[in-house]
Design a protein around this motif. Sequence first.
Motif, short mmCIF file in Angstrom:
data_model
loop_
_atom_site.label_atom_id
_atom_site.label_comp_id
_atom_site.label_asym_id
_atom_site.label_seq_id
_atom_site.Cartn_x
_atom_site.Cartn_y
_atom_site.Cartn_z
N LEU A 450 0.69 -1.41 -0.24
CA LEU A 450 0.07 -0.04 0.19
C LEU A 450 0.71 1.43 -0.04
CD1 LEU A 450 -2.63 -1.08 2.76
CD2 LEU A 450 -3.07 -0.90 0.26
N THR A 451 0.42 2.04 -0.74
CA THR A 451 1.23 3.59 -0.76
C THR A 451 -0.06 4.44 -0.24
OG1 THR A 451 2.43 2.96 -2.55
CG2 THR A 451 1.98 5.30 -1.94
N PHE A 452 0.42 5.36 1.10
CA PHE A 452 -0.36 5.98 1.78
C PHE A 452 0.00 7.34 1.18
CE2 PHE A 452 -0.09 2.30 3.90
CZ PHE A 452 -1.19 2.22 4.66
N ARG A 498 4.49 -4.21 2.75
CA ARG A 498 5.34 -3.13 2.21
C ARG A 498 4.51 -1.72 2.26
NH1 ARG A 498 9.93 -2.62 -1.06
NH2 ARG A 498 9.95 -0.68 -2.26
N PHE A 499 4.82 -0.77 3.14
CA PHE A 499 4.16 0.58 3.44
C PHE A 499 5.23 1.76 2.79
CE2 PHE A 499 2.18 -1.23 7.11
CZ PHE A 499 1.18 -1.83 6.66
N GLN A 500 4.70 2.44 1.72
CA GLN A 500 5.19 3.47 1.01
C GLN A 500 4.30 4.81 1.14
OE1 GLN A 500 6.28 1.25 -2.38
NE2 GLN A 500 7.89 2.56 -2.46
N VAL A 501 4.92 5.87 1.24
CA VAL A 501 4.14 7.29 1.34
C VAL A 501 4.39 8.18 -0.03
CG1 VAL A 501 4.18 7.46 3.58
CG2 VAL A 501 5.98 8.21 2.31
N ALA A 502 3.26 8.77 -0.41
CA ALA A 502 3.59 9.70 -1.45
C ALA A 502 3.77 11.30 -1.31
CB ALA A 502 1.74 9.90 -2.33
N GLY A 522 9.36 -9.89 7.17
CA GLY A 522 9.65 -9.10 5.78
C GLY A 522 8.89 -7.91 5.59
N LEU A 523 8.93 -7.04 6.86
CA LEU A 523 8.24 -5.64 6.73
C LEU A 523 9.10 -4.70 6.13
CD1 LEU A 523 6.20 -3.83 7.60
CD2 LEU A 523 7.27 -3.23 9.75
N SER A 524 8.79 -4.07 5.19
CA SER A 524 9.46 -3.01 4.52
C SER A 524 8.58 -1.59 4.40
CB SER A 524 9.61 -3.43 2.80
OG SER A 524 10.59 -4.61 2.81
N ALA A 525 9.32 -0.60 4.84
CA ALA A 525 8.60 0.51 5.19
C ALA A 525 9.43 2.00 4.94
CB ALA A 525 7.93 0.51 6.72
N GLU A 526 8.89 2.83 4.52
CA GLU A 526 9.36 4.30 4.40
C GLU A 526 9.33 4.86 5.70
OE1 GLU A 526 9.33 5.31 -0.27
OE2 GLU A 526 7.77 6.00 0.93
#
Length: 597
Positions: A450-452, A498-502, A522-526
Amino acid sequence: MSKGKSRSVSRRRLITAASVPMMAVALESGLFNGRAQAAEAAVAGSAEKNLAGMRVFNVREYGAKGDGTTLDTKAVQAAIDACAEDRGGVVLVPAGAFLIAPIELKSNVTLHIAAGGKLLATTDPALYHPVRGIPINGDHTMGDGNVGLLFAAEAENITIEGPGVIDGQGKQVRAAGLNGINRCHLLLFYHCTNLTIRDVYMFQSSYHTCRICNSSYINLDGIRIFSRVTGNNDGFHFISADHVTLSNCEIRCQDDACALFGSCQFIMVTNCLFSTRWSVFRFGGGTAKNVAVSNCVMYQVYGCPIKLHCEPGSLFENMSFSNLVMEDVSGPFYLGVGRQMRRQQGGDQAGKSDGNAAAANEKGTAKAENAPTEKAADSPAKRSPGTIRNISFSNISGTVVTKISTLDDSEALETRSHGVTNIGEQHSCIVLNCVEGQVMENISLSDIRLTFGGGGTAEDAARRDLPQIAGEYFSLGAMPAYGLYARNVRGLMLNNIRFQVATAELRPAVILSNVQDVSMLGLSAEGNPEAESLLRFINTADTLITAPRVLTSVAVFLRVEGAKNKTITIDGGDISKASKPLDFADGASETAVKLRG
């Protein structure tokens, strides 16, 4: 052998030879005339009897005009009644626009709306009235009205099929003054069995599009719904329904696309498209279990695509949500167990909008706890604990927005439906919220990408004491995490997330508060170097973090708060982009965390 055969033939010939002159005499004398007529009548009667349940009843043959202005209610009802009396068959709505008030469907009747055919709801409010056999309150009908354009009660083996149209003329009906409990659902079924609706287009209801109560064995396939004229335009609304299949449908509505209340069990939804100003799947109260949702696309969903609110005394278990695409949504899913703010007077609409003010107050604070509009529901101590368990979310991808947009094709009359938002809607995340001794356990999230939208502030991130309520997904106000917030959960499995942000985001990606038995693989996060940390654990125990990846520079990988944290292990992975791996506060002991390799 040949001798026996010859004897048999000679006997047959003898009988035939003797019968021919005898029959001639009998016919000449008229001996068989009456018997022949009787035999012919018997054959005709048998054929007529064999056609029972197979005939087609064209509504035009019962006086329907289909000109869009003549009221055809009596003619359509007469065709249905005749079909039912004939032990079933097909009622045909041919090409034309047939103006009707409420019509009752009956057992063993198939209503076929031809490609050029349309059932058109009358705009005269005086013609809408409570229908026979369906109570307003009691038996889980929730007091939401008992008026249906097409309805059935205590019936079985009903089919509605297209490819024609059922047009509720909702905007015109509401403008004409039809409000309150007399609002009209397009389809309303109560205590029905073996219900099929397929290949029909349902347009602009003045209330829920398809409401099914206390019914079993329901097949919904190939249905298209467009209904966006009121804040209460649900797509499908189930109350205590079981053995339901919903497939190959496209729903654009203004309220819940697929609401499930009461006792809903053995539900399967697959291969559908959804768009709504509110939720797609909303579960509330009662018992909901054995539910599978798969292969669906949810786009422009501005009210959290998946919401489970489990009140004290309720049970939600054994649900799977898989292979979902979420494009331009808020939420994206919320699980809450516990009491909620009681809705104020004014009905469903007031509860949704006024609750915003109660939860929002000032951005980044917990003032909703003492907001003047909040009134706690009955004490959960009076009922058994609510329970959510064995819920899985897998293979989900998409974008979560910060700013809620207006649905371009909406003609909604209510203010909320035109994009009015609050802090809780604008700064949401995945929420697992359990309060006041309720139970949430065995929750699995796997293959989530998801991209938040971002935009969370340090003030948002500083929130620790969120209100002890579990109502709408926005009721907690601005969430302190941008990706996942979990409170009072036991048995949490996170795999390949996988968490990313805009845009820039100062909130942690993940917050666990009083959570036990966690597997995080396997958590990947910005993150953000100006944020306090990427992860925050508050009084969390028995947690294994394996192979984490920090995708952008952060100040601290994991901040641990509280004296009750224990047995937290971080194993492998790449957290090199964190300036500092660990931070401890509020009595947390460094011995609570083991950092390996």
